[in-house]
Motif scaffolding. Structure first.
Motif, PDB file in Angstrom:
ATOM      1  N   LEU A  19       0.834  -1.201   0.000  1.00 19.19           N
ATOM      2  CA  LEU A  19       0.000   0.000   0.000  1.00 19.19           C
ATOM      3  C   LEU A  19       0.866   1.248   0.000  1.00 19.19           C
ATOM      4  CD1 LEU A  19      -3.054   0.666   0.284  1.00 19.19           C
ATOM      5  CD2 LEU A  19      -2.630   0.923   2.714  1.00 19.19           C
ATOM      6  N   ALA A  20       0.588   2.174  -0.906  1.00 22.26           N
ATOM      7  CA  ALA A  20       1.326   3.439  -0.951  1.00 22.26           C
ATOM      8  C   ALA A  20       0.608   4.499  -0.135  1.00 22.26           C
ATOM      9  CB  ALA A  20       1.503   3.902  -2.386  1.00 22.26           C
ATOM     10  N   ARG A  21      -0.699   4.641  -0.340  1.00 25.83           N
ATOM     11  CA  ARG A  21      -1.487   5.601   0.434  1.00 25.83           C
ATOM     12  C   ARG A  21      -2.938   5.143   0.470  1.00 25.83           C
ATOM     13  NH1 ARG A  21      -0.256   9.150  -4.330  1.00 25.83           N
ATOM     14  NH2 ARG A  21      -2.100   8.994  -5.625  1.00 25.83           N
ATOM     15  N   MET A  22      -3.652   5.671   1.459  1.00 26.37           N
ATOM     16  CA  MET A  22      -5.045   5.276   1.655  1.00 26.37           C
ATOM     17  C   MET A  22      -5.840   6.505   2.101  1.00 26.37           C
ATOM     18  SD  MET A  22      -6.324   2.189   4.082  1.00 26.37           S
ATOM     19  CE  MET A  22      -7.983   1.590   4.103  1.00 26.37           C
ATOM     20  N   THR A  23      -7.049   6.626   1.629  1.00 21.71           N
ATOM     21  CA  THR A  23      -7.900   7.740   2.016  1.00 21.71           C
ATOM     22  C   THR A  23      -8.170   7.695   3.518  1.00 21.71           C
ATOM     23  OG1 THR A  23      -8.978   7.658  -0.139  1.00 21.71           O
ATOM     24  CG2 THR A  23     -10.145   8.827   1.597  1.00 21.71           C
ATOM     25  N   GLU A  24      -8.101   8.845   4.158  1.00 24.73           N
ATOM     26  CA  GLU A  24      -8.336   8.915   5.601  1.00 24.73           C
ATOM     27  C   GLU A  24      -9.783   8.563   5.929  1.00 24.73           C
ATOM     28  OE1 GLU A  24      -7.110  12.550   7.421  1.00 24.73           O
ATOM     29  OE2 GLU A  24      -5.298  12.647   6.205  1.00 24.73           O
ATOM     30  N   ASN A  25      -9.982   7.999   7.104  1.00 19.68           N
ATOM     31  CA  ASN A  25     -11.303   7.666   7.649  1.00 19.68           C
ATOM     32  C   ASN A  25     -12.093   6.688   6.784  1.00 19.68           C
ATOM     33  OD1 ASN A  25     -10.869   9.430   9.863  1.00 19.68           O
ATOM     34  ND2 ASN A  25     -11.492  11.162   8.597  1.00 19.68           N
ATOM     35  N   THR A  26     -11.412   5.782   6.104  1.00 19.05           N
ATOM     36  CA  THR A  26     -12.099   4.736   5.344  1.00 19.05           C
ATOM     37  C   THR A  26     -12.581   3.666   6.324  1.00 19.05           C
ATOM     38  OG1 THR A  26     -10.666   5.097   3.435  1.00 19.05           O
ATOM     39  CG2 THR A  26     -11.875   3.025   3.507  1.00 19.05           C
ATOM     40  N   PRO A  27     -13.877   3.393   6.369  1.00 20.24           N
ATOM     41  CA  PRO A  27     -14.363   2.365   7.302  1.00 20.24           C
ATOM     42  C   PRO A  27     -14.096   0.956   6.770  1.00 20.24           C
ATOM     43  CG  PRO A  27     -16.195   3.316   6.094  1.00 20.24           C
ATOM     44  CD  PRO A  27     -14.966   4.066   5.668  1.00 20.24           C
ATOM     45  N   GLN A  28     -14.114   0.004   7.674  1.00 24.59           N
ATOM     46  CA  GLN A  28     -13.955  -1.396   7.277  1.00 24.59           C
ATOM     47  C   GLN A  28     -15.140  -1.791   6.396  1.00 24.59           C
ATOM     48  OE1 GLN A  28     -13.960  -4.200  10.529  1.00 24.59           O
ATOM     49  NE2 GLN A  28     -12.809  -5.694   9.360  1.00 24.59           N
ATOM     50  N   TYR A  29     -14.869  -2.593   5.386  1.00 22.95           N
ATOM     51  CA  TYR A  29     -15.840  -3.122   4.419  1.00 22.95           C
ATOM     52  C   TYR A  29     -16.379  -2.076   3.443  1.00 22.95           C
ATOM     53  CZ  TYR A  29     -15.696  -6.941   7.784  1.00 22.95           C
ATOM     54  OH  TYR A  29     -15.279  -7.915   8.630  1.00 22.95           O
ATOM     55  N   ALA A  30     -15.764  -0.905   3.375  1.00 28.52           N
ATOM     56  CA  ALA A  30     -16.176   0.098   2.391  1.00 28.52           C
ATOM     57  C   ALA A  30     -15.665  -0.310   1.016  1.00 28.52           C
ATOM     58  CB  ALA A  30     -15.625   1.471   2.764  1.00 28.52           C
ATOM     59  N   GLY A  31     -16.406   0.014  -0.012  1.00 22.00           N
ATOM     60  CA  GLY A  31     -15.945  -0.220  -1.376  1.00 22.00           C
ATOM     61  C   GLY A  31     -14.826   0.759  -1.712  1.00 22.00           C
ATOM     62  N   VAL A  32     -13.768   0.276  -2.332  1.00 17.41           N
ATOM     63  CA  VAL A  32     -12.632   1.137  -2.670  1.00 17.41           C
ATOM     64  C   VAL A  32     -12.225   0.918  -4.132  1.00 17.41           C
ATOM     65  CG1 VAL A  32     -11.724   1.237  -0.318  1.00 17.41           C
ATOM     66  CG2 VAL A  32     -10.941  -0.562  -1.833  1.00 17.41           C
ATOM     67  N   VAL A  33     -11.705   1.971  -4.732  1.00 22.58           N
ATOM     68  CA  VAL A  33     -11.132   1.891  -6.070  1.00 22.58           C
ATOM     69  C   VAL A  33      -9.616   1.851  -5.897  1.00 22.58           C
ATOM     70  CG1 VAL A  33     -10.886   3.027  -8.305  1.00 22.58           C
ATOM     71  CG2 VAL A  33     -13.059   3.149  -7.088  1.00 22.58           C
ATOM     72  N   VAL A  34      -8.963   0.931  -6.575  1.00 23.06           N
ATOM     73  CA  VAL A  34      -7.512   0.768  -6.470  1.00 23.06           C
ATOM     74  C   VAL A  34      -6.866   1.440  -7.680  1.00 23.06           C
ATOM     75  CG1 VAL A  34      -5.636  -0.910  -6.392  1.00 23.06           C
ATOM     76  CG2 VAL A  34      -7.797  -1.411  -5.247  1.00 23.06           C
ATOM     77  N   TYR A  35      -5.905   2.323  -7.397  1.00 24.61           N
ATOM     78  CA  TYR A  35      -5.179   3.054  -8.435  1.00 24.61           C
ATOM     79  C   TYR A  35      -3.718   2.620  -8.443  1.00 24.61           C
ATOM     80  CZ  TYR A  35      -9.072   6.335  -8.859  1.00 24.61           C
ATOM     81  OH  TYR A  35     -10.299   6.902  -9.078  1.00 24.61           O
TER      82      TYR A  35
END
Length: 82
Positions: A19-35
């Motif tokens: 992992l390089a970076r992650m959006t702050e305050n992402t909750p567990q089981y949230a849908g995410v887009v991988v770049y």
């Protein structure tokens, strides 16, 4: 990271070490887009852990669970052609 990008495109989950970076305050089981590192969308998945928990996670712990990627389409074409 380059090796984590390739691993994700082959259908594997993303670990904290990839992992390089992650959006702050992402909750567990949230849908995410991988770049990619060059901001090209590679696919999407589900956050296996919240952002706060990821900071304490060991490097081999799963951060994003793979759901789909741009390689799925290419692998599907390969099956149809060959």
């Amino acid at each position: 990271k380059q090796s984590a990008e390739m691993s994700f495109l082959y259908g594997n989950h993303i670990t904290k070490s990839g992992l390089a970076r992650m959006t702050e305050n992402t909750p567990q089981y949230a849908g995410v887009v991988v770049y990619s590192m060059s901001d090209i969308p590679l696919g999407f998945g589900v956050a296996a852990q919240s952002t706060d928990y990821c900071q304490q996670l060991d490097p081999s712990g799963n951060v994003v669970l793979h759901q789909a990627d741009i390689g799925d389409y290419l692998r599907g074409l390969e099956d149809e052609i060959f």
